[in-house]
Design an enzyme around this catalytic site. Structure first.
Site, PDB file in Angstrom:
ATOM      1  N   GLU A 432       0.204  -8.901  -6.272  1.00  0.00           N
ATOM      2  CA  GLU A 432      -1.573  -8.977  -6.619  1.00  0.00           C
ATOM      3  C   GLU A 432      -1.980 -10.446  -6.856  1.00  0.00           C
ATOM      4  O   GLU A 432      -2.732 -10.653  -7.403  1.00  0.00           O
ATOM      5  CB  GLU A 432      -1.766  -8.369  -8.127  1.00  0.00           C
ATOM      6  N   GLU A 529      -1.834   1.140  -6.116  1.00  0.00           N
ATOM      7  CA  GLU A 529      -1.929   1.716  -7.551  1.00  0.00           C
ATOM      8  C   GLU A 529      -3.492   2.033  -7.482  1.00  0.00           C
ATOM      9  O   GLU A 529      -5.014   1.601  -7.253  1.00  0.00           O
ATOM     10  CB  GLU A 529      -2.056   0.239  -7.952  1.00  0.00           C
TER      11      GLU A 529
END
Length: 853
Positions: A432, A529
């Site tokens: 991320e 995710e």
């Protein structure tokens, strides 16, 4: 993207494996690969009982190595279970202190030319001294360290000291020494954590995370040994080993490629996990100088990013051995805050649970650890594909020379250690961080963004990516996750929108929108995710809490929740479709609430996963061709609310039982669009299938009506619509039904009428609005025969979300959390320790939805 022939790729991969193996033999055979004399004279383990002391000497105690300070203090009775109640706060002092490990040892007289003191894992910042002389320093938990010590060894007792600096203090000092702020400074207050974890090469989540506690550990968490060998004989024998092994490689390659029957390693559900044993022995002057054995696997992997017909973006999927594979699985986090407590048995249990839920892939998340060798060995064995992050997560990172250098060594070592595993199919540079930089997570200015963009490219592209491409050309590398992949690269490595569903992979979370509405989900190429929180079972919480904690609004439940507003979000989401528990008994209301959060989580993740699976064969509005669904997260690090499907200790949540179905090789998926019911057949196989739909009334166990579709070919690796009808017409055709009074079940059958895959369900209204839903009054009888334990259930009425629980008896049921639309049902139970019918009968509770109203 790749036009290389399969045989060439296999040949190339085989050579890479064997040449890597050769390199290891030549460079590390002094003990690491257990080769024998005369080259390796001695390998002496220094594991076992050491002495441990704190900075002022007020604490002195025995300590096991491998181990950590927290474990040693607990084992010697200085502290209680660190996971008990609020002990994560009570024991902060441990990580704020400095600690020293000391041991005394003697050495054999035959240790001669070369002796290395080897540390397989040091957590984290330490100075190492032998007989009072400093031999080296460590600053990276993810590296193996070795120091030459021959000249410092004595004939008698030798004293080895490893002096650890507080990781919290070290990180703070590094931050103060930095010429500019590198965000984030600290975790959110709700996480109750420590600051500046990005300045230390250590497990990021050890400073806290939104699902885990703050335990910045210290210690020797892997083995310590002395390795001695004769450097002159090493040089003399090297040319012999090179000639000998290259002859073997040539012989094996010629022999294997004279045959077309090379057996490949396949992901679970797509074939067997074949391997070959490579055994090598070498003799020189009558001495055995080389004796090693290794498994050799054959498989190819490609990450396909190519134009998609009807879409402006690029595909993003994995082709294994030439076959496109849909990745079904979850995300892996550290199994414990204290790595010395993660045993092979713990790893095997969790990984077996993943395979038993029809998963074929796990993503090893970048805020944790590069896992133990045995983890990857088991993944190889079970056919679990591994998406391997490098250990960088949710932060910017410094790029000072010493930081880059230790990272470079970390990457080289980890790639060398792991690249022979066929289970690992991709390297990813970070978790991320592209998204964090692109979307200004840390409120950085325009000027700061340019600086951090430069740092980002320096760390992940110029160093990590470059090293990986030099050391391992056998598998793809992406710089971040989520990322737009090839498109991000075209945009200078940080895309304007790294979560663009037309490219790469996506992370997606939404806690306020209705999770039963599939239209809220991104129709992405690959979703690595997504998820929803739930609480673990009462039996998991009970050992770390007391009676006053057993309330949803207690200090304990607030303390354990590290995600901002998480407890409230769970109830708000659940209340969209279910009545919330309202018992006047405080304990029952608490346990009922735990149950309803698991029901909510299971149904939410089911809906989202089924959306991704049915989207694999479609492009709608330029979006679709989804080829991966990895929900967040598989496992837990402690007893707390989280996104996991497996509780700390291994107990399956309702979500994990649901995953058995929604990851099944053959699956019917139902959904509504414009008042029309559509059902897709999703298949990893190739089948002729027909659909059977059954309509039930909430008030009656006898079906109202049933329908059967025509037989239809469902090609391997596809999602095909097999049923379409307006809901009003469907209900009218059944007679006495409305959205509020009826529900649907459906399953797929082959041409012989045999059911293929699980039975699925579709609610025509929220269960809280269902008319006719009654208390089920389910009875249960536990039995045992030669096949194991079984529980026979009898229900008086339709019962949604039937949940069986046997308290603290470890094990799992053959199914759980199911919709019961028959009067009788038998469920198996596999115990993970010896138990009895009497114990299970006394421990068993059965809950269904109306029991919590």
């Amino acid at each position: 993207m790749c036009s290389i022939s399969l045989s060439y790729v296999i040949f190339y991969y085989f050579l890479v494996l064997l040449l890597s193996f050769l390199f290891l033999l030549l460079c590390l055979f002094a003990g690491v690969l257990s080769l024998f004399s005369p080259v390796t004279e001695l390998s002496v383990s220094l594991n076992g009982k050491w002495r441990l002391s704190n900075s002022n000497g007020s604490l002195l105690l025995p300590a096991q190595v491998p181990g950590c300070v927290h474990s040693a203090l607990q084992q010697q009775g200085f502290i209680l279970d660190p996971y008990f109640r609020f002990n994560d706060l009570s024991y902060r002092w441990i990580s704020l202190d400095n600690w020293t490990y000391t041991t005394t040892f003697t050495v054999a007289p035959q240790m001669r030319s070369k002796v290395l003191l080897v540390f397989d894992g040091v957590d984290t910042v330490a100075s190492v001294s032998l007989n009072g002389i400093t031999v080296g320093k460590t600053d990276n938990m993810f590296r193996r360290y070795d120091f030459p010590v021959r000249d410092l060894l004595k004939d008698g007792d030798n004293v080895l000291e490893v002096s650890f600096m507080s990781p919290v203090v070290y990180a703070s000092e590094r931050r103060k020494a930095s010429s500019y702020t590198v965000p984030p400074e600290c975790p959110p207050d709700v996480q109750k954590g420590e600051c500046h974890v990005n300045f230390i090469r250590k497990v990021s989540c050890s400073f806290s995370w939104d699902w885990g506690p703050s335990f910045p550990t210290l210690g020797l968490f892997k083995g310590v040994q002395l390795e001695a060998f004769d450097i002159l004989q090493l040089v003399q024998v090297s040319s012999f080993i090179v000639t000998f092994i290259m002859t073997i490689i040539l012989f094996i390659v010629i022999k294997m490629f004279q045959s077309s029957q090379v057996k490949l390693w396949w992901p679970s559900g797509h074939g067997d996990q074949h391997f070959y044993r490579l055994a090598v022995k070498g003799f020189q002057d009558g001495f055995l100088v080389l004796n090693a054995e290794s498994k050799v696997y054959f498989r190819t992997v490609e990450l396909v990013q190519e134009p998609v017909a009807g879409s402006p973006g690029l595909s993003f999927y994995f082709r294994i051995n030439g076959k496109p594979i849909f990745l079904k699985g979850s995300n892996w986090i550290p199994a414990h805050s204290f790595q010395d407590r993660v045993t092979p048995a713990v790893l095997r249990n969790l990984l077996q649970s993943a395979v038993d839920a029809n998963m074929n892939a796990l993503r090893v998340w970048g805020g944790g650890v590069y896992e133990q060798d045995v983890f990857y060995d088991i993944c190889d064995e079970m056919g679990i594909m591994v998406w391997q992050d490098f250990m960088f997560a949710c932060a910017m990172y410094p790029t000072e020379d010493d930081f880059i250098q230790t990272v470079r060594e970390e990457v080289v070592q980890q790639v060398h250690r792991l690249k022979s595993h066929p289970s690992i199919i991709i390297w990813s540079g970070n978790n991320e961080n592209e998204a964090a930089l692109a979307t200004a997570w840390f409120n950085i200015t325009v000027a700061e963004r340019q600086r951090f963009l430069k740092d980002y490219v320096t760390l992940y592209v110029d160093n990590i990516r470059k090293i990986v491409q030099e050391e391992d050309q056998s598998r793809p590398f992406i710089v971040s996750s989520p990322t737009n992949g090839a498109e991000s690269e075209q945009e200078g490595w940080v895309a304007a929108n790294p979560s663009d569903p037309r490219y790469g992979d996506v992370h997606f979370y939404s806690y306020t929108l209705d999770c039963w509405d599939w239209r809220t989900f991104p129709r992405a190429r690959f979703t690595s995710e997504y998820g929803f929180q739930s609480w673990p079972s009462f039996s998991t919480l009970q050992p770390v809490s007391i009676k006053e904690d057993w309330s949803y609004d207690s200090k304990f439940t607030s303390h354990r929740q590290h995600h901002d507003s998480g407890n409230q979000q769970m109830l708000l989401q659940a209340a969209l479709h279910f009545k919330l528990p309202n018992s006047t008994d405080p304990l029952k209301r608490f346990t009922d609430t735990l149950y309803i959060t698991q029901v909510m989580q299971a149904q939410c993740v089911k809906t989202q996963t089924e959306f991704y699976r049915r989207s694999r064969s479609e492009i709608i509005g330029g979006l679709g061709q989804t080829m991966g669904a990895l929900y967040w997260q598989l496992n837990d690090i402690w007893q707390a609310p989280s996104w996991s499907s497996i509780e700390f200790g291994g107990k399956w949540k309702m979500l994990h039982y649901f995953a058995q179905s929604f990851f099944s090789a053959v699956l019917p998926v139902g959904f509504e669009e414009d008042e029309t019911l559509l059902i897709y057949a999703v298949s990893d196989l190739s089948n002729d299938l027909k659909l059977r739909v059954t309509v039930y009334s909430w008030s009656d166990l006898d079906p109202v009506c049933s329908l059967t579709s025509d037989l239809q070919l469902v090609p391997e690796g596809s999602a095909v619509p097999v049923f379409k009808q307006r809901v009003a017409a469907l209900l009218a055709g059944c007679g006495r039904c409305s959205r509020l009074t009826c529900l649907l079940t459906f399953h797929l059958e082959d041409d012989g009428g045999r059911q293929q895959g699980p039975t699925n369900h579709h609610f025509l209204s929220s269960p809280k609005d269902a008319e006719g839903l009654q208390t089920a009054n389910i009875t249960a009888k536990v039995q045992q025969d030669e096949s194991g334990f079984s529980i026979t259930l009898h229900s008086s009425s339709v019962a949604p979300f039937v949940w069986l629980d046997v308290g603290n008896v470890p094990g799992r049921f053959s199914s759980n959390g199911f919709l019961m639309v028959s009067r009788n049902r038998t469920v198996g139970f596999s115990a993970w320790r010896p138990t009895s019918v009497a114990e299970l009968s006394s421990s068993l509770t059965v809950t269904s939805l109306t029991d919590v109203y």
